[in-house]
Design an enzyme around this catalytic site. Structure first.
Site, PDB file in Angstrom:
ATOM      1  N   SER A  28      47.241  31.010  55.197  1.00 10.19           N
ATOM      2  CA  SER A  28      47.104  30.304  53.932  1.00 10.19           C
ATOM      3  C   SER A  28      47.550  28.850  53.979  1.00 10.19           C
ATOM      4  CB  SER A  28      47.865  31.054  52.839  1.00 10.19           C
ATOM      5  OG  SER A  28      49.201  31.275  53.224  1.00 10.19           O
ATOM      6  N   HIS A  42      42.109  34.290  51.715  1.00 13.61           N
ATOM      7  CA  HIS A  42      41.443  32.979  51.784  1.00 13.61           C
ATOM      8  C   HIS A  42      40.089  33.045  52.481  1.00 13.61           C
ATOM      9  CE1 HIS A  42      44.766  30.694  50.116  1.00 13.61           C
ATOM     10  NE2 HIS A  42      45.549  31.546  50.766  1.00 13.61           N
ATOM     11  N   LYS A 100      41.308  33.774  44.054  1.00 15.54           N
ATOM     12  CA  LYS A 100      41.055  32.525  44.783  1.00 15.54           C
ATOM     13  C   LYS A 100      39.587  32.144  44.617  1.00 15.54           C
ATOM     14  CE  LYS A 100      45.305  32.919  47.046  1.00 15.54           C
ATOM     15  NZ  LYS A 100      46.155  33.598  47.984  1.00 15.54           N
TER      16      LYS A 100
HETATM   17  C1  LIG Z   1      47.498  34.034  47.596  1.00 12.98           C
HETATM   18  C2  LIG Z   1      47.729  35.067  48.619  1.00 12.98           C
HETATM   19  C3  LIG Z   1      48.164  36.332  48.265  1.00 12.98           C
HETATM   20  C4  LIG Z   1      48.565  36.665  46.856  1.00 12.98           C
HETATM   21  O1  LIG Z   1      47.462  36.817  46.050  1.00 12.98           O
HETATM   22  P1  LIG Z   1      47.635  36.748  44.461  1.00 12.98           P
HETATM   23  O2  LIG Z   1      46.446  37.457  43.942  1.00 12.98           O
HETATM   24  O3  LIG Z   1      47.677  35.303  44.114  1.00 12.98           O
HETATM   25  O4  LIG Z   1      48.926  37.442  44.131  1.00 12.98           O
HETATM   26  C5  LIG Z   1      48.256  37.283  49.250  1.00 12.98           C
HETATM   27  N1  LIG Z   1      47.978  37.000  50.536  1.00 12.98           N
HETATM   28  C6  LIG Z   1      47.590  35.766  50.929  1.00 12.98           C
HETATM   29  C7  LIG Z   1      47.282  35.505  52.352  1.00 12.98           C
HETATM   30  C8  LIG Z   1      47.467  34.763  49.981  1.00 12.98           C
HETATM   31  O5  LIG Z   1      47.124  33.545  50.355  1.00 12.98           O
END
Ligand SMILES: *Cc1c(COP(=O)(O)O)cnc(C)c1O
Length: 405
Positions: A193, A221, A252
């Site tokens: 990330s 991502h 996302k």
């Molecule tokens: C953003 C993210 C999460 C968390 O996801 P949310 O739905 O925002 O709680 C989990 N794993 C990774 C790799 C992320 O980048």
């Protein structure tokens, strides 16, 4: 506002407040204090901050769907029919239809038998890892895994072994050392990330088979970004069937909120019975599920959004690199501009903000000490004119702070 001033110890504070104030002042002294910044519009290529239109370059709203009219409509319709809250845990008050529909669509999207929706990616990771690993098991994770995976490992009571970033040689050594384990669970981000690089999934699948381990991949991502139809990194490498558990977020590229675990029917049924962050929490709001389902439809109908996103990322990455910034060469929309020092990262973010560009400084503990950075992420909705404006702001700010020549 002078935040340090606000936190200067004074005798109107009780002991508890004084302790908190001291901890915060210590963070501020190390340039590690964080603040919330108010945004007064929907997420998009530009957002409204303090009455100013700012170019938004630090969201995960990769495809520009968070404020999309079709998602708003889908959410509005679900809101009218199903109301706001889900009422209780899905096991207690029943599973509202938009969630079941979304799960069927997600399974089709991922090419799996089933998908189970969680309240967020954080909850999905916490619940899945703790359900799949416990005392007597070993969880093996990449050192740069997302905090939610790390927290899941910590909470699982399994033995946790951390391998060097993307180092499958090291993973193999750790697998060899854990032959006594009841189950070995390998856990990794698909796209890291804060770095934008990708896990070596082909090697990991090979190791998983050789050591009879279980492989869990967090595609947060990669969903909507990589692979055929935006189905993620495993799909891109044609390894979808080799990965036992795929986690994806709806928050996302899909522009909504919530997350899912995709895999076999057996996995979904097991998680329904064992994932504490599924069982002991209220179901996802139906409007968010309906919006996510709409996002999957748009993903299918408008593949050009993904091309625009990746083109924009390539355009910006290339120009930032040529301007003299230190950029890691990645194939994803995450462009880490490496600065190292926390103060420099903060100064650069402030200089960009003055010039109308919103990028947050990423500092420890989100990234390892000494690797502070600006994590720049364009969306499919930015134009080249927008990105040229971003570039000009970067060059001016970088020169002002003597980061580039
Ligand atoms: C953003 C993210 C999460 C968390 O996801 P949310 O739905 O925002 O709680 C989990 N794993 C990774 C790799 C992320 O980048």
């Amino acid at each position: 506002m002078n935040f340090l001033g606000l936190r200067t110890l004074n005798d109107t504070m009780n002991r508890f407040e004084q302790e908190l104030a001291a901890a915060l002042a210590e963070l501020e002294g190390r340039s590690l204090l964080r603040h919330l910044r108010n945004v007064d519009s929907a997420q998009g290529a530009r957002v409204l901050i303090g009455g100013r239109s700012m170019l938004m370059l630090c969201s995960n709203n990769y495809l520009g769907l968070a404020g999309h009219p079709r998602l708003r409509d889908a959410a509005r319709h679900a809101l009218e029919r199903y109301g706001v809250g889900a009422g209780a845990s899905r096991l207690i008050a029943g599973s509202l239809d938009p969630l079941s529909r979304l799960e069927r669509r997600l399974a089709r999207f991922q090419g799996t038998e089933a998908a189970l929706v969680f309240g967020s990616g954080y909850l999905a990771n916490l619940g899945t890892i703790t359900a799949l690993a416990g005392k007597g098991d070993v969880v093996l994770g990449d050192e740069l895994n997302h905090a939610s995976l790390i927290d899941g490992c910590r909470l699982s009571r399994a033995e946790v072994r951390v391998f060097r970033h993307r180092d499958c040689g090291h993973l193999q050594v750790l697998l060899e050392q854990s032959r006594q384990a009841r189950r070995r669970l390998i856990v990794t981000d698909a796209v890291f990330s804060m770095d934008g690089d990708c896990a070596r999934l082909a090697e990991m699948v090979e190791l998983k088979h050789r050591f009879d381990a279980v492989l869990m991949v967090d595609e947060a991502h990669a969903i909507g970004v990589l692979g055929p139809g935006g189905a993620g990194l495993a799909a891109d490498l044609d390894l979808g069937q080799e990965v036992d558990v795929r986690i994806g977020t709806l928050s996302k590229a899909l522009g909504s909120y919530g997350a899912y675990a995709a895999g076999s029917h057996m996995l979904a049924e097991f998680l329904i019975n064992r994932a504490r962050s599924f069982i002991y929490t209220t179901g996802l709001a139906p409007a968010l599920a309906a919006a996510a389902e709409q996002a999957l439809a748009i993903l299918e109908e408008e593949p050009e959004r993904r091309r625009l996103l990746l083109d924009n990322a390539e355009y910006l990455r290339d120009k930032l690199g040529r301007a003299g910034f230190r950029i890691a060469p990645t194939q994803t929309p995450i462009i880490p501009v490496m600065l190292g020092d926390e103060r420099q990262a903060l100064a650069m973010a402030a200089a960009l903000f003055e010039r109308g560009v919103y990028v947050t400084a990423i500092r420890p503990p989100t990234v390892p000490p000494g690797t502070a950075r600006l994590r720049v992420t364009p969306t499919a909705e930015h134009t080249h004119a927008d990105l040229d404006e971003v570039l000009t702001a970067f060059v001016e700010s970088g020169r002002e702070l003597r980061l580039i020549g």
